[in-house]
Design a protein around this motif. Structure first.
Motif, short mmCIF file in Angstrom:
data_model
loop_
_atom_site.label_atom_id
_atom_site.label_comp_id
_atom_site.label_asym_id
_atom_site.label_seq_id
_atom_site.Cartn_x
_atom_site.Cartn_y
_atom_site.Cartn_z
N LEU A 183 1.04 -6.56 5.92
CA LEU A 183 0.29 -5.44 5.35
C LEU A 183 -1.22 -5.72 5.37
CD1 LEU A 183 0.65 -2.68 4.06
CD2 LEU A 183 0.65 -3.78 1.83
N GLU A 217 6.92 3.88 -3.21
CA GLU A 217 6.22 2.60 -3.48
C GLU A 217 7.08 1.62 -4.27
OE1 GLU A 217 2.48 4.08 -5.05
OE2 GLU A 217 1.43 3.08 -3.40
N LYS A 220 8.87 -4.26 1.42
CA LYS A 220 8.28 -4.66 0.14
C LYS A 220 8.00 -6.16 0.12
CE LYS A 220 7.63 -2.99 -4.19
NZ LYS A 220 6.37 -2.49 -3.69
N LYS A 230 3.29 -9.14 2.54
CA LYS A 230 1.85 -9.07 2.31
C LYS A 230 1.05 -9.43 3.56
CE LYS A 230 -1.65 -10.60 -1.05
NZ LYS A 230 -2.69 -10.42 -0.10
N ASP A 262 6.07 -1.14 0.73
CA ASP A 262 4.62 -1.22 0.48
C ASP A 262 3.89 -0.39 1.53
OD1 ASP A 262 4.79 -2.82 -1.76
OD2 ASP A 262 4.75 -4.68 -0.60
#
Ligand code: GLN
Length: 255
Positions: free
Chosen positions: A229, A109, A223, A226, A113
């Motif tokens: 994700l 992590e 990572k 967003k 992500d």
């Protein structure tokens, strides 16, 4: 000439920008939306190569295809690689997502992500059927030769708990580790319980012990990505709460 027409440079720059913008508009209008997926296809029933046509298939592959469809992608392109190359492939942008029975860990992590968890697993100890090896605790593996797949939670676990007392051999894939078990190069293989179960049906090996590690699998993205994700999580939640999920489970795990 020098300093004569500074506007020419500006003109060229603006024209170039417009051209790039225009081509971008045209291509987004017509180009297929492709989701590039990284996996390591030696992990049945999650991902494996179909014995008859060599195509990569499995629970994870069907799941990511469903997710991609819900997110409006036209196509999923699957890239197969060794497990320990998956996170670097995400980081360098070679793939958009990784689905590979990958356990959500604190260490990982830090660099990628993860989606919400979609599966649970423990670590199983696999031995040859004729070996007579009995294991009733992790300590019983002391002094043994243990095979694992490089970069996995199984490898991390045995190195941590048996690194000083056993010989640990790392293989690029779990299929290679299991072959090493079959031909006597190692005494045991430590790997995720659902996959160990599949291997025990396919090869002359058996599960003699389960290490309760309580792992959760997640889908990984670069990572900070967003938007991707959030889309994955929304689609995944929808699928997990619908009959599609049971259909998938039945298809790859039996009822
Ligand atoms: N779940 C394990 C891990 O994340 C193994 C995954 C795999 O080998 N595909 O390390």
């Amino acid at each position: 000439m020098k300093g004569k027409s500074p506007y020419i440079g500006v003109f060229i720059a603006v024209s170039l920008l417009l051209a790039v913008a225009a081509s971008g508009c045209i291509s987004t209008g017509t180009k297929e939306k492709v989701l590039v997926v990284g996996t390591s296809a030696d992990f049945p029933p999650f991902e494996y190569k179909n014995a008859s046509n060599g195509q990569i298939t499995g629970f994870d592959i069907s799941l990511i295809k469903l997710i991609a469809k819900k997110m409006g992608y036209d196509k999923v392109e699957v890239k197969d690689m060794d497990f320990d190359s998956l996170i670097p492939a995400l980081q360098t942008g070679k793939v958009d997502v990784v689905i590979a029975g990958m356990t959500i860990t604190q260490e990982r992590e830090k660099v990628v992500d993860f989606s919400i968890p979609y599966w649970e697993a423990d670590q199983a100890v696999l031995v040859r059927k004729d070996s007579g090896i009995k294991v009733s605790s992790v300590d019983d593996l002391k002094g043994k030769k243990i095979g694992v797949e490089k970069g996995t939670t199984g490898a991390i676990y045995v190195k941590k708990h048996l690194g000083n007392s056993s010989t640990i051999k790392e293989y690029p894939t779990y299929v290679a580790a299991t072959e090493a078990l079959l031909n006597g190069q190692v005494d045991a293989v430590v790997l995720d319980s659902p996959v160990a179960k599949m291997f025990s049906k396919k090869y002359s090996v058996e599960i003699v012990y389960t290490i309760k590690t309580g792992e959760h699998y997640g889908i990984a993205v670069k990572k900070g990505n967003k938007k991707l994700l959030d889309g994955i999580n929304n689609a995944l939640k929808g699928i997990m709460n619908s009959p599609e999920w049971n259909k998938l489970v039945e298809e790859y795990f039996g009822s």
